[in-house]
Design a protein around this motif. Sequence first.
Motif, short mmCIF file in Angstrom:
data_model
loop_
_atom_site.label_atom_id
_atom_site.label_comp_id
_atom_site.label_asym_id
_atom_site.label_seq_id
_atom_site.Cartn_x
_atom_site.Cartn_y
_atom_site.Cartn_z
N ALA A 81 0.75 -1.24 -0.04
CA ALA A 81 0.17 -0.09 -0.12
C ALA A 81 0.81 1.23 -0.05
CB ALA A 81 -0.89 0.05 1.07
N GLU A 82 1.90 1.07 0.62
CA GLU A 82 2.96 2.42 0.79
C GLU A 82 3.38 2.91 -0.57
OE1 GLU A 82 6.69 3.90 3.05
OE2 GLU A 82 6.44 1.88 3.25
N LEU A 83 3.78 1.74 -1.34
CA LEU A 83 4.30 1.90 -2.74
C LEU A 83 3.09 2.73 -3.63
CD1 LEU A 83 6.52 2.18 -4.90
CD2 LEU A 83 5.80 -0.40 -5.27
N HIS A 84 2.20 1.93 -3.39
CA HIS A 84 0.95 2.39 -4.49
C HIS A 84 0.53 4.01 -4.14
CE1 HIS A 84 -2.98 2.72 -6.14
NE2 HIS A 84 -2.71 1.73 -7.23
N ALA A 85 0.44 4.19 -2.90
CA ALA A 85 0.11 5.77 -2.47
C ALA A 85 1.14 6.76 -2.83
CB ALA A 85 0.15 5.61 -0.84
N THR A 86 2.47 6.29 -2.94
CA THR A 86 3.68 6.93 -3.46
C THR A 86 3.15 7.54 -5.02
OG1 THR A 86 5.40 5.95 -2.27
CG2 THR A 86 6.16 7.24 -3.95
N TYR A 87 2.45 7.03 -5.81
CA TYR A 87 2.10 7.23 -7.08
C TYR A 87 0.84 7.71 -7.21
CZ TYR A 87 6.85 5.77 -8.17
OH TYR A 87 8.33 5.55 -7.94
N ASN A 88 0.12 7.63 -6.14
CA ASN A 88 -1.45 8.23 -6.23
C ASN A 88 -1.63 9.23 -5.21
OD1 ASN A 88 -3.35 6.25 -8.08
ND2 ASN A 88 -1.33 5.10 -7.33
N ASN A 100 -4.11 12.13 -10.92
CA ASN A 100 -3.67 10.79 -11.24
C ASN A 100 -3.53 10.14 -12.82
OD1 ASN A 100 -3.21 10.13 -8.36
ND2 ASN A 100 -5.42 9.71 -8.04
N GLU A 101 -4.15 11.28 -13.54
CA GLU A 101 -4.25 11.12 -14.83
C GLU A 101 -2.67 10.98 -15.31
OE1 GLU A 101 -5.11 13.19 -18.94
OE2 GLU A 101 -6.27 13.88 -17.08
N PHE A 102 -1.76 11.55 -14.51
CA PHE A 102 -0.42 11.58 -15.17
C PHE A 102 0.48 10.61 -13.97
CE2 PHE A 102 -2.03 16.05 -15.39
CZ PHE A 102 -1.94 16.18 -16.55
N SER A 103 -0.09 9.87 -13.48
CA SER A 103 0.35 8.63 -12.76
C SER A 103 0.95 7.56 -13.48
CB SER A 103 -0.34 8.01 -11.64
OG SER A 103 0.22 6.94 -11.14
N PRO A 104 2.07 6.89 -13.34
CA PRO A 104 2.44 5.81 -14.40
C PRO A 104 1.69 4.56 -14.11
CG PRO A 104 3.97 5.93 -12.24
CD PRO A 104 2.99 7.30 -12.29
N CYS A 105 0.78 4.48 -12.90
CA CYS A 105 -0.17 3.48 -12.76
C CYS A 105 -0.87 2.88 -13.90
CB CYS A 105 -0.96 3.64 -11.57
SG CYS A 105 -0.39 3.78 -10.04
N GLU A 131 11.42 -2.82 -12.97
CA GLU A 131 10.22 -2.42 -13.70
C GLU A 131 8.98 -2.88 -12.79
OE1 GLU A 131 9.16 -0.51 -17.23
OE2 GLU A 131 11.38 -0.99 -16.60
N VAL A 132 8.30 -1.98 -12.67
CA VAL A 132 6.99 -2.40 -11.95
C VAL A 132 5.66 -1.77 -12.60
CG1 VAL A 132 5.73 -1.85 -9.57
CG2 VAL A 132 8.29 -1.92 -9.78
N CYS A 133 4.67 -2.44 -12.65
CA CYS A 133 3.43 -2.14 -12.97
C CYS A 133 2.35 -1.97 -11.74
CB CYS A 133 2.90 -3.07 -14.12
SG CYS A 133 1.18 -2.63 -14.85
N LEU A 134 2.11 -0.85 -11.48
CA LEU A 134 1.01 -0.59 -10.42
C LEU A 134 -0.32 -0.36 -10.97
CD1 LEU A 134 3.11 2.10 -8.41
CD2 LEU A 134 2.74 -0.29 -7.71
N LEU A 135 -1.29 -1.28 -10.41
CA LEU A 135 -2.79 -1.14 -10.74
C LEU A 135 -3.23 0.31 -10.51
CD1 LEU A 135 -2.32 -4.14 -10.63
CD2 LEU A 135 -4.58 -4.45 -9.79
N LYS A 136 -4.07 0.80 -11.36
CA LYS A 136 -4.76 2.01 -11.03
C LYS A 136 -5.81 1.78 -10.07
CE LYS A 136 -4.52 3.81 -15.91
NZ LYS A 136 -5.27 4.06 -17.25
#
Length: 272
Positions: free
Chosen positions: A133-140, A153-158, A238-243
């Motif tokens: 959750a901590e990693l996901h929150a970093t990018y949202n 969040n439109e500009f998030s890499p998720c 290389e990581v793919c975070l879910l939207k």
Amino acid sequence: YDNAIKSAVRPGDVVLDIGTGSGLLAMLAVRAGASHVYACESVGIIAQKGREIITANQLSDRITIVGKRSTDLVPGSDLPAKADVLISEIVDRNLVGEGIIPTLEHALMVLVKPDARILPQSGQLFIRAFECAELHATYNVDEVAGFDVSLFNEFSPCGSSTLINLGGYILNPLSEPLLAFDFCFTKPDFAANEKTIEIRGSRPGMLHGLVAWFQLCVDDSNTIDNSPWRPGNHWSHEVCLLKAPRPLKPGETVHVQVTHDMKTFSFEMVET
């Protein structure tokens, strides 16, 4: 690499070292019994420093560093004879990003003998589902100081794979590692590939993303990997975070599209 080189190099061998850098692998080959090592390094300042290191170790009569890409080497001139052994360590976080596939394909056809010994022998790319959750929150972002800024969040890499430094994050694995691609470096039969693979949950949790890493099989007994679960790992991944994170149950599957064009690797979840 030292153990693998000791096993592969025989007294009197001519060795080709691609992307020599500091010259370390070339020096290991000489110590293992090579009569001469021809090492190529395309970055001029690195090639010069490698020569200085070779000289400092009193091996300049056994090692020649050529300031070229291996694909520019001229057989019979830069490389007087085809090599008995080919050594390289030209991998990035995704294994293929430094051009190891086209580089070895050319070397196998032009620069080495048909029965040459090749190090590394193969490489694999793996993917695993995780909860963090901590990693996901970093990018949202949702609410800041009482204001809803979630549209940013439109500009998030998720949603697609991107380079992330995972230092400081603890990833809770939700699946077993799944093989995405397997490359044999001893045969020049490479081709780009795209396919869909199925990851099956092995423990319950909130699925936040997928992470990839490589394993390099230097020979049958010696491997190197950059798994994010390996202690002391310094690589980015290389990581793919879910939207939109979602629960993942044991036995439940997610589909992932994986792609490589022999120079890049990417992956993303496929909605079913």
